[in-house]
Design an enzyme around this catalytic site. Sequence first.
Site, PDB file in Angstrom:
ATOM      1  N   TYR A  43       0.850  -1.187   0.000  1.00 48.05           N
ATOM      2  CA  TYR A  43       0.000   0.000   0.000  1.00 48.05           C
ATOM      3  C   TYR A  43       0.884   1.234   0.000  1.00 48.05           C
ATOM      4  O   TYR A  43       1.777   1.372   0.840  1.00 48.05           O
ATOM      5  CB  TYR A  43      -0.923   0.023   1.224  1.00 48.05           C
ATOM      6  N   ASP A 103       9.389   2.366   0.555  1.00 50.70           N
ATOM      7  CA  ASP A 103       8.298   3.071   1.210  1.00 50.70           C
ATOM      8  C   ASP A 103       8.376   2.748   2.705  1.00 50.70           C
ATOM      9  O   ASP A 103       7.953   1.685   3.150  1.00 50.70           O
ATOM     10  CB  ASP A 103       6.961   2.614   0.616  1.00 50.70           C
ATOM     11  N   LYS A 113       4.221   9.416   9.078  1.00 52.26           N
ATOM     12  CA  LYS A 113       3.844   8.932  10.404  1.00 52.26           C
ATOM     13  C   LYS A 113       4.773   9.450  11.504  1.00 52.26           C
ATOM     14  O   LYS A 113       4.621  10.576  11.960  1.00 52.26           O
ATOM     15  CB  LYS A 113       3.731   7.407  10.397  1.00 52.26           C
TER      16      LYS A 113
END
Length: 454
Positions: free
Chosen positions: A147, A239, A268
Amino acid sequence: MTASFGSDCSYRLYDRALKSLVGGVNSPVRADPRPTPAFVDHGDGAHVVDVDDNRYLDYIMGYGPLLLGHDLPDRVREAITKAVADGPMYGIPTDIEIELAEFVIDHVESVDRLRFVNSGTEATAAAVRLARGYTGRDKIVVMRGGYHGGHESFLVEGTAADRKPSSAGVPETFADETIPVPFNDEAAVREAFERHGSDIAAVLTEPLLGNHGIVHPVGGYHESLRNLCDDYGSLLIFDEVITGFRVGGLECAQGKYDIEPDLTTFAKIIGGGFPVGAIGGRAGIMQAFTPTGEVFESGTFNGHPVTMAAGLETLRFAKKHDVYTHVNELGERIRAGLQDIVEDHAPEYTVAGTDSMFKVLFTRSGSEATTDNCTAGCKQQLDCPRFERCPKTGADVETGETDRWKRTFWPAMAERDVLLTPNQFESQFISYAHTAADIDRTLETYQRVLSQSG
């Protein structure tokens, strides 16, 4: 035991939200569980308290950003308060964005330059645009089940030979330029390069699949990606939106796995709980961004001073107070305990995770118990008797009992005050606020629920 998750006040708020927000939420995953989600009133250390005054031990942790838990240390809170008091934002450079960039560069070997943006999706979208602009090529190889946010280049499903958009509103032409391959399948990646190598700008992968059940890399997989990219002149993009400054500590997952990507995306934790994203990499590649190069990237809120202050002081605190030792030891403790519980009550299930990430995957393959398994969860070790059973791809996780997780297991845990991510795919996270007593209580709850339903 608390009342059912999402009771009186939450029901009323959700009914109200349905009249103003699409689906009553601002992100589709928040619509689970059903019939209604609970609405949070406040966080408290390792807990959240909902508007009905139900208190839950929280392992969602904002889906990863809250390394320190819900109560920020005084120094972090003071830095955020000062940044807000000085002025919320300027659209003009500040010194704090330099300091956060320098911190990341000092600790992540592959990063010489950074560009801050505002989300993981922005970061991955800009990284792919940079790779295309730098190489002069158009095609991107991605992992099926990985994702990378809601950008058109990533909303593609299928196989390398038969792919299509995975969302309405995405033109077919985007699928033409995105090549999905199974994670951990070196032969599939090699075939993609043999067919399209001169057109492949980059391979984009998470170091481990963190949003599709936690799937670890098989030994040598990352090295094969690195070698293929080098051989064909493509870029390797990691990622690390989820794993960055969580897995592998301050060196991130690339340090843990000893692989240097050409570009890395962050989000994050580097925002300390505020909206953030970043792209980092070698200076020669990063300089292709405007204003030094021709690849456009810009944003009004890029390098937002409040976010920069929160991220910098979070990382400084983590370094000074040995946060990673604490959270990783608790991660090992919960995965080891879960391994014992699963072997007793659901030997077909798989415990996964590393450092402060964990998950029980409701896999179906093989119901008999085995001995000499990987301790504290799957590590993809060839000599483990469960090696062939442990998920290697996102598709392996999808074939599990995903409905059972969502419809029966998750509510049973929530009713006992333990709040997990509401489906089979997202990771769960341990924070600095969690304690050994929290972990032991959580294990007792897993034991009770799995023994009753197993």
